[in-house]
Scaffold this motif. Structure first.
Motif, mmCIF file in Angstrom:
data_model
loop_
_atom_site.group_PDB
_atom_site.id
_atom_site.type_symbol
_atom_site.label_atom_id
_atom_site.label_comp_id
_atom_site.label_asym_id
_atom_site.label_seq_id
_atom_site.Cartn_x
_atom_site.Cartn_y
_atom_site.Cartn_z
ATOM 1 N N GLN A 14 -10.295 -2.024 -11.804
ATOM 2 C CA GLN A 14 -10.362 -0.818 -10.959
ATOM 3 C C GLN A 14 -9.286 -0.866 -9.875
ATOM 4 N N SER A 15 -9.337 -1.936 -9.088
ATOM 5 C CA SER A 15 -8.363 -2.082 -8.004
ATOM 6 C C SER A 15 -8.269 -3.567 -7.686
ATOM 7 N N THR A 16 -7.053 -4.091 -7.609
ATOM 8 C CA THR A 16 -6.921 -5.523 -7.292
ATOM 9 C C THR A 16 -7.421 -5.809 -5.873
ATOM 10 N N ASN A 17 -7.270 -4.838 -4.960
ATOM 11 C CA ASN A 17 -7.795 -5.055 -3.600
ATOM 12 C C ASN A 17 -9.316 -5.160 -3.624
ATOM 13 N N PHE A 39 -2.721 -2.690 -14.961
ATOM 14 C CA PHE A 39 -3.209 -1.300 -14.842
ATOM 15 C C PHE A 39 -4.451 -1.230 -13.958
ATOM 16 N N GLN A 40 -4.475 -0.236 -13.076
ATOM 17 C CA GLN A 40 -5.648 -0.014 -12.227
ATOM 18 C C GLN A 40 -6.250 1.354 -12.546
ATOM 19 N N THR A 41 -7.559 1.385 -12.666
ATOM 20 C CA THR A 41 -8.218 2.676 -12.938
ATOM 21 C C THR A 41 -8.571 3.398 -11.633
ATOM 22 N N GLY A 43 -6.783 2.611 -8.286
ATOM 23 C CA GLY A 43 -5.908 1.968 -7.309
ATOM 24 C C GLY A 43 -6.023 2.659 -5.947
ATOM 25 N N LYS A 44 -6.076 1.841 -4.908
ATOM 26 C CA LYS A 44 -6.260 2.402 -3.559
ATOM 27 C C LYS A 44 -4.942 2.428 -2.792
ATOM 28 N N GLY A 45 -4.698 3.547 -2.119
ATOM 29 C CA GLY A 45 -3.533 3.645 -1.244
ATOM 30 C C GLY A 45 -3.987 3.679 0.205
ATOM 31 N N GLN A 46 -3.045 3.843 1.105
ATOM 32 C CA GLN A 46 -3.391 3.919 2.523
ATOM 33 C C GLN A 46 -4.123 5.217 2.830
ATOM 34 N N ALA A 47 -4.905 5.176 3.890
ATOM 35 C CA ALA A 47 -5.591 6.356 4.417
ATOM 36 C C ALA A 47 -6.430 7.078 3.355
ATOM 37 N N LYS A 110 13.814 6.728 -1.521
ATOM 38 C CA LYS A 110 12.628 6.818 -2.392
ATOM 39 C C LYS A 110 11.693 5.659 -2.077
ATOM 40 N N LYS A 111 10.394 5.937 -2.101
ATOM 41 C CA LYS A 111 9.417 4.873 -1.842
ATOM 42 C C LYS A 111 9.236 4.061 -3.116
ATOM 43 N N ILE A 112 9.603 2.786 -3.065
ATOM 44 C CA ILE A 112 9.433 1.989 -4.278
ATOM 45 C C ILE A 112 8.277 0.997 -4.158
HETATM 46 C C1 BTN Z 1 0.192 2.962 0.023
HETATM 47 O O1 BTN Z 1 -0.551 3.936 0.070
HETATM 48 O O2 BTN Z 1 1.400 3.055 0.232
HETATM 49 C C2 BTN Z 1 -0.387 1.602 -0.277
HETATM 50 C C3 BTN Z 1 -0.502 1.390 -1.749
HETATM 51 C C4 BTN Z 1 -1.016 0.025 -2.143
HETATM 52 C C5 BTN Z 1 -1.217 -0.070 -3.632
HETATM 53 C C6 BTN Z 1 -1.573 -1.437 -4.104
HETATM 54 S S1 BTN Z 1 -1.524 -1.571 -5.858
HETATM 55 C C7 BTN Z 1 -2.267 -3.135 -5.800
HETATM 56 C C8 BTN Z 1 -3.297 -3.091 -4.697
HETATM 57 N N1 BTN Z 1 -4.585 -2.679 -5.208
HETATM 58 C C9 BTN Z 1 -4.929 -1.475 -4.757
HETATM 59 O O3 BTN Z 1 -5.964 -0.857 -5.082
HETATM 60 N N2 BTN Z 1 -4.000 -1.006 -3.900
HETATM 61 C C10 BTN Z 1 -2.938 -1.973 -3.722
#
Ligand code: BTN
Length: 246
Positions: A14-17, A39-41, A43-47, A110-112
């Motif tokens: 689901q998410s490595t975090n 692969f994440q099903t 994945g969490k980003g900021q905010a 570009k955000k990499i």
């Molecule tokens: C952002 O929003 O810029 C932060 C993104 C972070 C993504 C990574 S991918 C691996 C790890 N596991 C997650 O669920 N999120 C972080």
């Protein structure tokens, strides 16, 4: 070696975090443990955003840390350290990446890479820290709703071996982390500031609905961004209080 001493791989997760946080709660995991997946099903980003990444194309990982010597007030040093570790790797293949405050890695506008650091604080110390990294390597197409996303392949025109890059990334992060633990933190701060996207450039920003001109000049100890306006006044911003305009 601290970071990368223990590598846990998952084909899909689901998410490595989220997995790293679960491991911390339920087991005695050594510091530097890396949760890695293709692969994440979910994945969490900021905010509260999501993080999307094509299967098997990019690096997706979370590192478990116990930075006991960092006080909660100074926790931004962890962000700076991880950002610099990622920059070290990218600069090796294509010099000139910048860190868009607080911790997005940009190459050619570009955000990499994105970083999501989740700290667990207990009283006056950081019990654990999960540093999640999504680094776009071989992905060539991104959804139109994330127009600023890019990858190392798009910029260099080359395909990369993810296993090689993972090793190199962990080694770069390990070096930076040791400098944070045992070296001079002021150097980390200085280097981070010197790599900031738009440092000292007069640009347009928006905060609480109003647009203004200013230039990024510094970072406060708590990690707030300090912008100076043309009159010489300094303003501090926290994440989400500020939009960069073009
Ligand atoms: C952002 O929003 O810029 C932060 C993104 C972070 C993504 C990574 S991918 C691996 C790890 N596991 C997650 O669920 N999120 C972080």
């Amino acid at each position: 070696m601290i970071i990368g001493s223990n590598l846990l791989r998952f084909d899909s997760i689901q998410s490595t975090n989220a997995k790293a946080s679960m491991l911390i709660r339920n087991e005695d995991v050594p510091e530097g443990t890396v949760v890695y997946t293709g692969f994440q099903t979910a994945g969490k980003g900021q905010a509260g955003n999501t993080w999307e990444s094509e299967q098997g194309k990019n690096l997706l990982l979370s590192i478990i840390l116990y930075p006991e010597s960092v006080s909660p007030e100074n926790q931004f040093i962890i962000s700076m350290t991880i950002s610099l570790g990622i920059s070290d790797l990218i600069d090796k293949y294509y010099p000139g990446c910048r860190i868009k405050w607080p911790n997005d890695i940009y190459l050619n506008d570009k955000k990499i890479a994105g970083i999501l650091i989740e700290n667990s604080i207990s009283g006056s110390f950081i019990k654990s820290s999960v540093a999640g990294i999504g680094l776009n390597i071989n992905q060539e197409n991104f959804p139109s709703y994330i127009p600023n996303a890019g990858s190392l392949k798009q910029v260099t025109g080359k395909e990369f071996d993810l296993e090689v890059l993972l090793k190199e990334l962990l080694s770069a992060l390990d070096n930076r982390y040791k400098l944070m633990l045992y070296g001079d933190r002021e150097n980390i701060r200085r280097e981070y500031i010197s790599k900031l996207y738009r440092l000292n450039e007069w640009s347009k920003y928006r905060s609480t609905g109003s647009v203004f001109k200013g230039r990024i000049i510094n970072i406060s100890d708590e990690g707030l961004l300090i912008i100076e306006n043309p009159e010489g006044n300094q303003m501090k911003f926290s994440f989400k209080e500020l939009d960069y305009l073009s």
